[in-house]
Design a protein around this motif. Structure first.
Motif, PDB file in Angstrom:
ATOM      1  N   ASP A 155       0.774  -1.367   0.036  1.00 20.48           N
ATOM      2  CA  ASP A 155       0.121   0.099   0.022  1.00 20.48           C
ATOM      3  C   ASP A 155       0.834   1.386   0.084  1.00 20.48           C
ATOM      4  OD1 ASP A 155       0.935   0.252   2.524  1.00 20.48           O
ATOM      5  OD2 ASP A 155      -1.089   0.030   3.779  1.00 20.48           O
ATOM      6  N   GLY A 156       2.266   1.008  -0.136  1.00 25.88           N
ATOM      7  CA  GLY A 156       3.138   2.510  -0.020  1.00 25.88           C
ATOM      8  C   GLY A 156       3.547   2.393   1.209  1.00 25.88           C
ATOM      9  N   THR A 157       3.297   2.085   2.423  1.00 27.91           N
ATOM     10  CA  THR A 157       3.799   2.442   3.577  1.00 27.91           C
ATOM     11  C   THR A 157       5.189   1.977   3.566  1.00 27.91           C
ATOM     12  OG1 THR A 157       1.510   2.039   4.581  1.00 27.91           O
ATOM     13  CG2 THR A 157       3.262   2.068   6.092  1.00 27.91           C
ATOM     14  N   VAL A 158       6.033   2.653   4.292  1.00 28.02           N
ATOM     15  CA  VAL A 158       7.334   2.362   4.613  1.00 28.02           C
ATOM     16  C   VAL A 158       7.604   2.421   6.120  1.00 28.02           C
ATOM     17  CG1 VAL A 158       9.784   3.014   3.960  1.00 28.02           C
ATOM     18  CG2 VAL A 158       7.857   3.298   2.125  1.00 28.02           C
ATOM     19  N   LYS A 159       8.435   1.312   6.554  1.00 32.45           N
ATOM     20  CA  LYS A 159       8.947   1.098   7.788  1.00 32.45           C
ATOM     21  C   LYS A 159      10.503   0.988   7.832  1.00 32.45           C
ATOM     22  CE  LYS A 159       4.792   0.095  10.243  1.00 32.45           C
ATOM     23  NZ  LYS A 159       4.023  -0.905  11.262  1.00 32.45           N
ATOM     24  N   ARG A 160      11.087   1.660   8.508  1.00 31.82           N
ATOM     25  CA  ARG A 160      12.558   1.546   8.761  1.00 31.82           C
ATOM     26  C   ARG A 160      12.906   0.190   9.733  1.00 31.82           C
ATOM     27  NH1 ARG A 160      17.252   5.404  11.047  1.00 31.82           N
ATOM     28  NH2 ARG A 160      18.994   3.824  11.392  1.00 31.82           N
ATOM     29  N   ILE A 161      13.579  -0.758   9.088  1.00 28.55           N
ATOM     30  CA  ILE A 161      14.254  -1.794   9.949  1.00 28.55           C
ATOM     31  C   ILE A 161      15.529  -1.436  10.795  1.00 28.55           C
ATOM     32  CG2 ILE A 161      15.208  -4.074  10.107  1.00 28.55           C
ATOM     33  CD1 ILE A 161      13.649  -4.478   7.535  1.00 28.55           C
ATOM     34  N   ALA A 162      15.236  -1.106  11.962  1.00 28.13           N
ATOM     35  CA  ALA A 162      16.161  -0.493  12.883  1.00 28.13           C
ATOM     36  C   ALA A 162      16.869  -1.597  13.868  1.00 28.13           C
ATOM     37  CB  ALA A 162      15.598   0.285  13.841  1.00 28.13           C
ATOM     38  N   ARG A 163      16.555  -2.800  13.656  1.00 31.41           N
ATOM     39  CA  ARG A 163      17.279  -3.909  14.612  1.00 31.41           C
ATOM     40  C   ARG A 163      17.184  -5.039  13.684  1.00 31.41           C
ATOM     41  NH1 ARG A 163      14.854  -6.254  18.086  1.00 31.41           N
ATOM     42  NH2 ARG A 163      12.599  -5.533  17.670  1.00 31.41           N
ATOM     43  N   PRO A 164      18.458  -5.533  13.294  1.00 28.00           N
ATOM     44  CA  PRO A 164      19.954  -4.834  13.511  1.00 28.00           C
ATOM     45  C   PRO A 164      20.025  -3.744  12.613  1.00 28.00           C
ATOM     46  CG  PRO A 164      20.315  -6.853  12.123  1.00 28.00           C
ATOM     47  CD  PRO A 164      18.718  -6.736  12.536  1.00 28.00           C
ATOM     48  N   ALA A 165      20.997  -2.875  12.912  1.00 28.42           N
ATOM     49  CA  ALA A 165      21.367  -1.756  12.147  1.00 28.42           C
ATOM     50  C   ALA A 165      22.040  -2.413  10.881  1.00 28.42           C
ATOM     51  CB  ALA A 165      21.866  -0.995  12.750  1.00 28.42           C
ATOM     52  N   GLU A 197      19.969 -14.936   7.742  1.00 26.52           N
ATOM     53  CA  GLU A 197      18.998 -15.310   8.638  1.00 26.52           C
ATOM     54  C   GLU A 197      18.637 -13.770   9.320  1.00 26.52           C
ATOM     55  OE1 GLU A 197      16.089 -17.073  10.371  1.00 26.52           O
ATOM     56  OE2 GLU A 197      17.409 -17.908   8.649  1.00 26.52           O
ATOM     57  N   GLU A 198      19.399 -13.089   9.578  1.00 24.00           N
ATOM     58  CA  GLU A 198      19.064 -11.849  10.288  1.00 24.00           C
ATOM     59  C   GLU A 198      18.065 -11.138   9.289  1.00 24.00           C
ATOM     60  OE1 GLU A 198      23.057 -10.684  13.218  1.00 24.00           O
ATOM     61  OE2 GLU A 198      22.841  -9.970  11.262  1.00 24.00           O
ATOM     62  N   VAL A 199      18.310 -11.068   8.216  1.00 26.70           N
ATOM     63  CA  VAL A 199      17.591 -10.496   7.171  1.00 26.70           C
ATOM     64  C   VAL A 199      16.207 -11.320   7.494  1.00 26.70           C
ATOM     65  CG1 VAL A 199      17.007  -9.685   4.818  1.00 26.70           C
ATOM     66  CG2 VAL A 199      19.458  -9.867   5.502  1.00 26.70           C
ATOM     67  N   ALA A 200      16.122 -12.266   7.066  1.00 24.33           N
ATOM     68  CA  ALA A 200      14.789 -12.999   7.190  1.00 24.33           C
ATOM     69  C   ALA A 200      14.190 -12.931   8.301  1.00 24.33           C
ATOM     70  CB  ALA A 200      15.013 -14.611   6.960  1.00 24.33           C
ATOM     71  N   GLY A 201      14.746 -13.075   9.550  1.00 20.32           N
ATOM     72  CA  GLY A 201      14.288 -12.841  11.016  1.00 20.32           C
ATOM     73  C   GLY A 201      13.466 -11.451  11.169  1.00 20.32           C
ATOM     74  N   ALA A 202      14.305 -10.302  10.524  1.00 18.57           N
ATOM     75  CA  ALA A 202      13.611  -9.059  10.408  1.00 18.57           C
ATOM     76  C   ALA A 202      12.523  -8.900   9.884  1.00 18.57           C
ATOM     77  CB  ALA A 202      14.737  -7.943  10.278  1.00 18.57           C
ATOM     78  N   VAL A 203      12.561  -9.570   8.541  1.00 16.42           N
ATOM     79  CA  VAL A 203      11.194  -9.493   7.683  1.00 16.42           C
ATOM     80  C   VAL A 203      10.001 -10.225   8.378  1.00 16.42           C
ATOM     81  CG1 VAL A 203      10.140 -10.287   5.514  1.00 16.42           C
ATOM     82  CG2 VAL A 203      12.752  -9.311   5.546  1.00 16.42           C
TER      83      VAL A 203
END
Length: 222
Positions: free
Chosen positions: A192-202, A208-214
């Motif tokens: 829908d166009g909404t954007v959220k920053r992934i702050a953890r981890p920076a 696996e860290e990417v997959a976990g954050a998603v």
């Protein structure tokens, strides 16, 4: 006489310190692009740099070697919404432009803001590349900032990363995202166009860290 000699020594010391300080300032103010040893934040003059697109004669052989996946294309009748609506930028791996807001409307997408001179980005790109090849991965799109397109292509080739990237030539993507002056940065873009920053981890170090954050962000919004 002793006092006179002491004053001379003091004067000489002061002059030497002034000269050394002046040389140090000249050295720091050379306006060069930060190298791979730079840290997470944009250093020195990098805040004044802009992304550049060299000629097709320069970029085309680099594009062939990097073999990036095609940039997403605008869907029929898609107009886009949210902060990236109407934001059109050049594709790094192809000689065309991309309307990000209109092209990224079907599924969640990871947007990674990066630069080839950023040491942390060089560590993170391989993790994103590995994640992007997973069966259940959401699309990954890089946003090259404050960098030469040729250098960005060279880094993608060196790391074996093939996910598509765009070039934020005039900073329009960063302004739309409200991005702070640091790299790398990763955002989750919703259909829908909404954007959220992934702050953890920076900084992502593994796929696996990417997959976990998603998973974490998508589960909290479901």
């Amino acid at each position: 006489m002793t006092r006179f000699k002491a004053e001379i020594r003091t004067t000489v010391v002061v002059l030497v310190l002034v000269v050394v300080s002046t040389i140090a300032l000249w050295t720091r103010d050379d306006g060069a692009v930060p190298n791979a040893a730079d840290s997470h934040g944009e250093q020195g003059k990098s805040g004044q740099l802009e992304s550049t697109m060299e000629s097709e004669a320069v970029l085309e052989p680099l594009r062939r070697r990097a073999a990036l996946l095609p940039c997403p294309e605008r869907k029929p009748h898609a107009r886009g919404s949210g902060p990236l609506a109407g934001v059109t930028v050049p594709c790094l791996g192809e000689s065309r432009s991309v309307d990000l807001g209109a092209a990224l409307t079907e599924k969640p997408t990871l947007l990674n803001v990066w630069a080839s001179w950023c040491a942390a980005c060089r560590k993170e790109v391989p993790a994103l590349a590995e994640y992007a090849t997973r069966e259940k991965a959401i699309p990954v799109v890089g946003v090259s900032v404050k960098d030469c397109a040729s250098n960005a292509l060279k880094l993608m080739n060196e790391t074996g990363a093939h996910y598509p990237s765009v070039v934020d030539v005039d900073g329009e993507v960063r302004r739309a995202l409200g991005a702070p002056p640091v790299v790398p940065l990763t955002y989750l873009l919703y259909p829908d166009g909404t954007v959220k920053r992934i702050a953890r981890p920076a900084i992502f170090e593994t796929a696996e860290e990417v997959a976990g954050a998603v998973r974490r962000l998508l589960s909290t919004d479901s």
